[in-house]
Design a protein around this motif. Structure first.
Motif, mmCIF file in Angstrom:
data_model
loop_
_atom_site.group_PDB
_atom_site.id
_atom_site.type_symbol
_atom_site.label_atom_id
_atom_site.label_comp_id
_atom_site.label_asym_id
_atom_site.label_seq_id
_atom_site.Cartn_x
_atom_site.Cartn_y
_atom_site.Cartn_z
ATOM 1 N N ALA A 161 35.881 101.051 39.056
ATOM 2 C CA ALA A 161 35.026 102.200 39.358
ATOM 3 C C ALA A 161 35.848 103.486 39.447
ATOM 4 N N TRP A 162 37.017 103.398 40.087
ATOM 5 C CA TRP A 162 37.866 104.590 40.214
ATOM 6 C C TRP A 162 38.384 105.021 38.840
ATOM 7 N N LEU A 163 38.811 104.063 38.042
ATOM 8 C CA LEU A 163 39.304 104.386 36.703
ATOM 9 C C LEU A 163 38.211 105.032 35.855
ATOM 10 N N GLU A 164 37.014 104.486 35.905
ATOM 11 C CA GLU A 164 35.923 105.059 35.123
ATOM 12 C C GLU A 164 35.617 106.482 35.570
ATOM 13 N N MET A 196 33.510 98.522 32.538
ATOM 14 C CA MET A 196 34.505 98.817 31.505
ATOM 15 C C MET A 196 34.863 97.537 30.770
ATOM 16 N N ILE A 197 34.641 97.518 29.489
ATOM 17 C CA ILE A 197 34.971 96.358 28.659
ATOM 18 C C ILE A 197 36.305 96.618 27.960
ATOM 19 N N ILE A 198 37.260 95.719 28.156
ATOM 20 C CA ILE A 198 38.575 95.853 27.523
ATOM 21 C C ILE A 198 38.532 95.163 26.170
ATOM 22 N N ARG A 199 38.531 95.953 25.119
ATOM 23 C CA ARG A 199 38.496 95.413 23.763
ATOM 24 C C ARG A 199 39.880 95.313 23.146
ATOM 25 N N GLN A 200 40.795 96.164 23.595
ATOM 26 C CA GLN A 200 42.140 96.203 23.016
ATOM 27 C C GLN A 200 43.113 96.697 24.076
ATOM 28 N N ALA A 201 44.263 96.092 24.141
ATOM 29 C CA ALA A 201 45.316 96.516 25.064
ATOM 30 C C ALA A 201 46.663 96.112 24.472
ATOM 31 N N ASP A 202 47.526 97.094 24.283
ATOM 32 C CA ASP A 202 48.826 96.830 23.671
ATOM 33 C C ASP A 202 49.879 97.742 24.282
ATOM 34 N N ILE A 203 51.120 97.265 24.299
ATOM 35 C CA ILE A 203 52.227 98.149 24.638
ATOM 36 C C ILE A 203 52.380 99.129 23.480
ATOM 37 N N PHE A 204 52.345 100.411 23.785
ATOM 38 C CA PHE A 204 52.349 101.437 22.746
ATOM 39 C C PHE A 204 53.710 102.111 22.619
ATOM 40 N N ALA A 205 54.358 102.358 23.765
ATOM 41 C CA ALA A 205 55.652 103.039 23.719
ATOM 42 C C ALA A 205 56.408 102.795 25.017
ATOM 43 N N VAL A 217 41.685 103.881 49.635
ATOM 44 C CA VAL A 217 42.625 102.760 49.710
ATOM 45 C C VAL A 217 41.827 101.482 49.494
ATOM 46 N N ILE A 218 42.292 100.636 48.597
ATOM 47 C CA ILE A 218 41.608 99.361 48.359
ATOM 48 C C ILE A 218 42.578 98.204 48.531
ATOM 49 N N ALA A 219 42.034 97.058 48.940
ATOM 50 C CA ALA A 219 42.800 95.813 48.973
ATOM 51 C C ALA A 219 42.674 95.155 47.605
ATOM 52 N N PHE A 220 43.805 94.695 47.072
ATOM 53 C CA PHE A 220 43.809 94.160 45.702
ATOM 54 C C PHE A 220 44.642 92.897 45.635
ATOM 55 N N SER A 221 44.215 91.999 44.749
ATOM 56 C CA SER A 221 45.006 90.801 44.464
ATOM 57 C C SER A 221 44.926 90.485 42.982
ATOM 58 N N SER A 222 46.063 90.348 42.356
ATOM 59 C CA SER A 222 46.094 89.933 40.952
ATOM 60 C C SER A 222 45.865 88.436 40.822
ATOM 61 N N ILE A 223 45.898 87.720 41.944
ATOM 62 C CA ILE A 223 45.710 86.273 41.925
ATOM 63 C C ILE A 223 44.239 85.903 41.869
ATOM 64 N N ASN A 224 43.424 86.536 42.720
ATOM 65 C CA ASN A 224 42.013 86.146 42.801
ATOM 66 C C ASN A 224 41.046 87.237 42.354
ATOM 67 N N GLY A 225 41.574 88.376 41.902
ATOM 68 C CA GLY A 225 40.704 89.423 41.381
ATOM 69 C C GLY A 225 40.102 90.338 42.426
ATOM 70 N N GLY A 247 39.337 93.374 44.550
ATOM 71 C CA GLY A 247 39.573 94.797 44.352
ATOM 72 C C GLY A 247 39.411 95.261 42.918
ATOM 73 N N LYS A 248 39.189 94.353 41.983
ATOM 74 C CA LYS A 248 39.104 94.755 40.576
ATOM 75 C C LYS A 248 37.899 95.659 40.335
ATOM 76 N N GLU A 249 36.772 95.373 40.987
ATOM 77 C CA GLU A 249 35.592 96.210 40.804
ATOM 78 C C GLU A 249 35.838 97.622 41.307
#
Length: 208
Positions: free
Chosen positions: A187-190, A1-10, A171-179, A181-183
């Motif tokens: 995959a789940w989002l897609e 998934m390539i993020i081309r645009q991301a904005d607060i919408f509402a 259930v996945i292990a995730f860290s916003s510090i080192n990335g 769980g991002k993959e």
């Protein structure tokens, strides 16, 4: 998934403030200060799109983040913060419940918990509610960078047991510090967004 645009919408506290119907939505639920905003920023590679705060309970609205003009992350107010007034907790609970029960665009829900600790009673209550309504679910054990990799399996098992998760809920292990769980998150989002798109384009059944 390539993020081309991301904005607060509402930002919204009721249906009249939601985006127009049509695009799938992925909602994020979790205790106050569990790191929902940090997850959004890490996934989108944006430092400050979702505002983080050291003050639990600050998010008091449904925040809709539009991604690639195709779908939304919906950050729900954090639950379980004891210092929030009973009146505010009741009000937030009502509009969260209204969103989750009435919004047809929901394609899946991510519940965040702290990987380091057993789920709390508020986490359990939320999961019971989500399972009752049969949402497609992902549980994210956040703050994985605070533990060694060898501890993750034990903590994930603890989360599964504490939330009484059916076998089909990942259930996945995730860290916003080192990335970490991002993959798996991608995959789940897609999968969920693909299923929502396919359902939207399915031909009508003939009545002949």
């Amino acid at each position: 998934m390539i993020i081309r645009q991301a904005d607060i919408f509402a930002t919204a506290v009721g249906p009249d403030q939601y985006p127009a119907a049509g695009k799938p939505e992925i909602a994020l639920a979790g205790r106050s200060n569990v790191g929902k905003s940090s997850l959004i920023n890490a996934f989108l590679n944006r430092k400050n799109l979702a505002r983080t705060s050291s003050t639990p309970g600050k998010t008091q609205t449904l925040n809709f983040y539009e991604i690639n003009q195709e779908w939304f992350f919906v950050d729900l107010p954090g639950y379980g913060y004891a210092k929030t007034s009973k009146e505010d907790r009741a009000r937030w609970g009502r509009f969260i419940e209204r969103y989750l029960t009435d919004r047809k665009e929901i394609a899946g829900i991510i519940q965040l918990v702290d990987l380091r600790h057993p789920p709390m009673s508020s986490d359990q209550t939320m999961m019971e509610w989500l399972l009752h309504y049969n949402f497609p679910l992902l549980v994210v054990g956040n703050k994985a960078d605070k533990l060694s990799r060898g501890q993750w399996p034990k903590q994930i098992k603890q989360i599964r047991q504490g939330l009484s998760l059916p076998a089909g809920v990942p259930v996945i292990a995730f860290s916003s510090i080192n990335g970490q769980g991002k993959e798996e998150l991608t995959a789940w989002l897609e999968e969920r967004l693909g299923a929502a798109s396919a359902a939207k384009t399915e031909p009508m059944q003939s009545c002949d």
